[in-house]
Scaffold this active site. Structure first.
Site, PDB file in Angstrom:
ATOM      1  CG  ASP A  11      31.340  46.858  49.613  1.00  0.00           C
ATOM      2  OD1 ASP A  11      31.103  46.595  50.494  1.00  0.00           O
ATOM      3  OD2 ASP A  11      30.490  46.554  48.658  1.00  0.00           O
ATOM      4  CG  ASP A  13      30.242  40.713  49.052  1.00  0.00           C
ATOM      5  OD1 ASP A  13      30.764  39.369  48.369  1.00  0.00           O
ATOM      6  OD2 ASP A  13      30.469  40.409  50.248  1.00  0.00           O
TER       7      ASP A  13
END
Length: 221
Positions: A11, A13
């Site tokens: 991922d 953020d």
């Protein structure tokens, strides 16, 4: 998982970069200007969502008249300005982990609810773009996390079986998505620690990326 992963899915953020906190703080200022409450407990419910799922959640939190696109556009603009000037803060242990994976020729990709162009831009600003084979942005799949679509798309693009990959996620929606995809997932919490239900879906919940190399070498997933 008895062997090292054949694909590492990151991922972005809150996992690669400390951008969830930045985005939340910038958005809270704009929410206040518009007369909406600025609460962390509301923001964390939106992490990992995109498209219609995000709009539905925002309408649930703030009401049907909430100007989602306008506030998102203004928030993204101030965040971009900040990141272009300062660059994104890379989370602890991430650079070392990426270098370790590269030395072992384990391909890495980013699967983020953020739009593809922004992901590539932030990777470039952090000088991490050469660490990843490809990027899948939130607009490239029909359903956002907690649906498994984005992680399954990453596996398909890399020609890797889900059970042979590994996801690194910070959010509950991301852990749920990886679990639904049948991919082992390690959770590195950012703004909120996962509930016991979600933590049980992960192979491990760790405070930072620093210990992941030891975990992979020990093959405890």
């Amino acid at each position: 998982m008895r062997e090292l992963p054949k694909l590492m899915i990151f991922d972005m953020d809150g996992l690669l970069f400390d951008t969830e906190r930045l985005f939340m703080n910038m958005k809270n200022k704009i929410l206040t200007d518009y007369g909406y409450p600025a609460r962390q407990e509301d923001y964390v419910q939106t992490i990992g969502l995109s498209g219609n799922q995000l709009r539905d959640k925002l309408a649930e939190l703030y009401g049907p008249e909430y100007p989602a696109d306008e506030i998102s556009r203004k928030t993204r603009a101030v965040v971009n300005t900040y990141l272009e000037e300062h660059g994104p803060d890379v989370k602890p242990g991430i650079r070392e982990l990426l270098h370790w994976l590269r030395d072992r020729e384990i391909p890495c990709c980013v699967a983020s609810s953020t739009r593809h162009a922004y992901v590539e831009k932030y990777l470039r600003l952090a000088d991490l773009d050469d660490c990843f084979s490809f990027v899948i942005g939130g607009e490239e799949v029909s359903c956002s996390k907690p649906a498994p679509d984005i992680f399954l798309a990453a596996c398909k693009k890399a020609a890797a079986r889900p059970e042979d990959a590994c996801v690194l996620e910070d959010s509950e929606n991301g852990v749920r998505a990886a679990s639904a995809a049948g991919i082992p997932v390690i959770c590195i919490p950012d703004l909120v620690y996962p509930s016991p239900e979600v933590a049980a879906m992960a192979a491990a919940v760790v405070p930072s990326a620093d210990g992941i190399v030891r975990m992979l070498c020990g093959k405890i997933l």
